[in-house]
Motif scaffolding. Structure first.
Motif, short mmCIF file in Angstrom:
data_model
loop_
_atom_site.label_atom_id
_atom_site.label_comp_id
_atom_site.label_asym_id
_atom_site.label_seq_id
_atom_site.Cartn_x
_atom_site.Cartn_y
_atom_site.Cartn_z
N ILE A 1 0.76 -1.16 0.04
CA ILE A 1 -0.02 -0.04 0.15
C ILE A 1 0.78 1.20 -0.20
O ILE A 1 2.06 1.20 0.85
N PRO A 2 0.55 2.37 -0.89
CA PRO A 2 1.51 3.30 -0.95
C PRO A 2 1.54 4.14 0.40
O PRO A 2 0.50 4.07 1.02
N VAL A 3 2.67 4.81 0.85
CA VAL A 3 2.90 5.45 1.81
C VAL A 3 1.81 6.43 2.40
O VAL A 3 1.10 6.32 3.39
N GLY A 4 1.42 7.26 1.34
CA GLY A 4 0.50 8.09 1.50
C GLY A 4 -1.14 7.78 1.69
O GLY A 4 -1.78 8.65 2.04
N ASP A 5 -1.31 6.38 1.54
CA ASP A 5 -2.56 5.87 1.72
C ASP A 5 -2.57 5.00 2.94
O ASP A 5 -3.80 3.96 3.05
N ARG A 6 -1.88 5.06 3.73
CA ARG A 6 -1.80 4.10 4.99
C ARG A 6 -2.48 4.60 5.89
O ARG A 6 -2.69 3.85 7.18
N ALA A 7 -2.97 5.89 6.07
CA ALA A 7 -3.67 6.45 7.15
C ALA A 7 -5.18 6.37 7.15
O ALA A 7 -5.97 7.03 6.55
N PHE A 8 -5.61 4.91 7.41
CA PHE A 8 -7.22 4.60 7.51
C PHE A 8 -7.25 3.81 8.79
O PHE A 8 -6.37 3.19 9.54
N THR A 9 -8.39 3.77 8.99
CA THR A 9 -8.84 2.96 10.17
C THR A 9 -9.18 1.61 10.04
O THR A 9 -8.61 0.81 9.09
N ASP A 10 -10.08 1.06 10.76
CA ASP A 10 -10.71 -0.42 10.49
C ASP A 10 -11.17 -0.62 8.93
O ASP A 10 -11.83 0.20 8.42
N VAL A 11 -10.62 -1.78 8.53
CA VAL A 11 -11.45 -2.48 7.34
C VAL A 11 -12.60 -3.02 7.67
O VAL A 11 -12.73 -4.02 8.81
N TRP A 12 -13.83 -2.60 7.18
CA TRP A 12 -15.13 -2.90 7.31
C TRP A 12 -15.41 -4.16 6.46
O TRP A 12 -16.40 -5.02 7.01
N ASP A 13 -14.99 -4.18 5.43
CA ASP A 13 -15.64 -5.28 4.33
C ASP A 13 -14.37 -5.84 3.77
O ASP A 13 -13.37 -4.92 2.97
#
Length: 168
Positions: A1-13
């Protein structure tokens, strides 16, 4: 996953599709396939619920509505109406899409819009707050609610049964 897109919380689905594995978090949708990783961001503050209907991945963008993941891009499918309805289930039933919503109950896709699918338990479904819906092996519906248990419906919206606290 690109570094700039790693700021996310829980995976829901998470869904397995012919194009790869799809992971959906409120801030990102990831498609990891043979050609690498594709990252999609919501147009507004977040993605809401996502659904796998056959091999189609559909996700609600809180601002714009229902999008479909078509190969390697997100395409607006049904607009903002369903986002406002608090969609809880989306399934293929009787040859078309059926939406289970918290606010309006069941909606059937006809033409370019979703229209009410009348049932004998419309009042109860809205009152008891739909949380999920599924097609049973006999092709009838099970509509799960937060407050009232499970309602079983036939192809014309007829009530076939109900399981709540009183029934066990």
């Amino acid at each position: 996953i690109p570094v700039g897109d790693r700021a996310f919380t829980d995976v829901w689905d998470t869904f397995s599709t012919p194009n790869g594995v799809v992971f959906i978090a409120p801030q990102r949708l990831f498609l990891i396939g043979k050609s690498g990783t594709r990252v999609f961001r919501p147009t507004g503050p977040r993605f809401l619920h996502a659904f796998l209907v056959g091999e189609r991945v559909l996700v609600i963008d809180a601002e714009k509505g229902l999008f479909e993941l078509a190969r390697d891009r997100l395409v607006l499918s049904f607009g903002a109406g369903l986002a406002a309805e608090r969609l809880r289930g989306l399934l293929m039933w009787q040859g078309g899409l059926l939406a289970a919503t918290r606010n309006q109950g069941l909606l059937r896709h006809q033409g370019q819009a979703f229209v009410p699918f009348k049932t004998e338990v419309d009042l109860q479904l809205r009152r008891d707050r739909i949380v999920d819906a599924l097609v049973l092996p006999d092709r009838n519906l099970a509509i799960c609610t937060h407050l009232g248990g499970v309602y079983f419906l036939g192809p014309k919206g007829e009530a076939l049964g109900h399981l709540g606290r009183a029934e066990g």
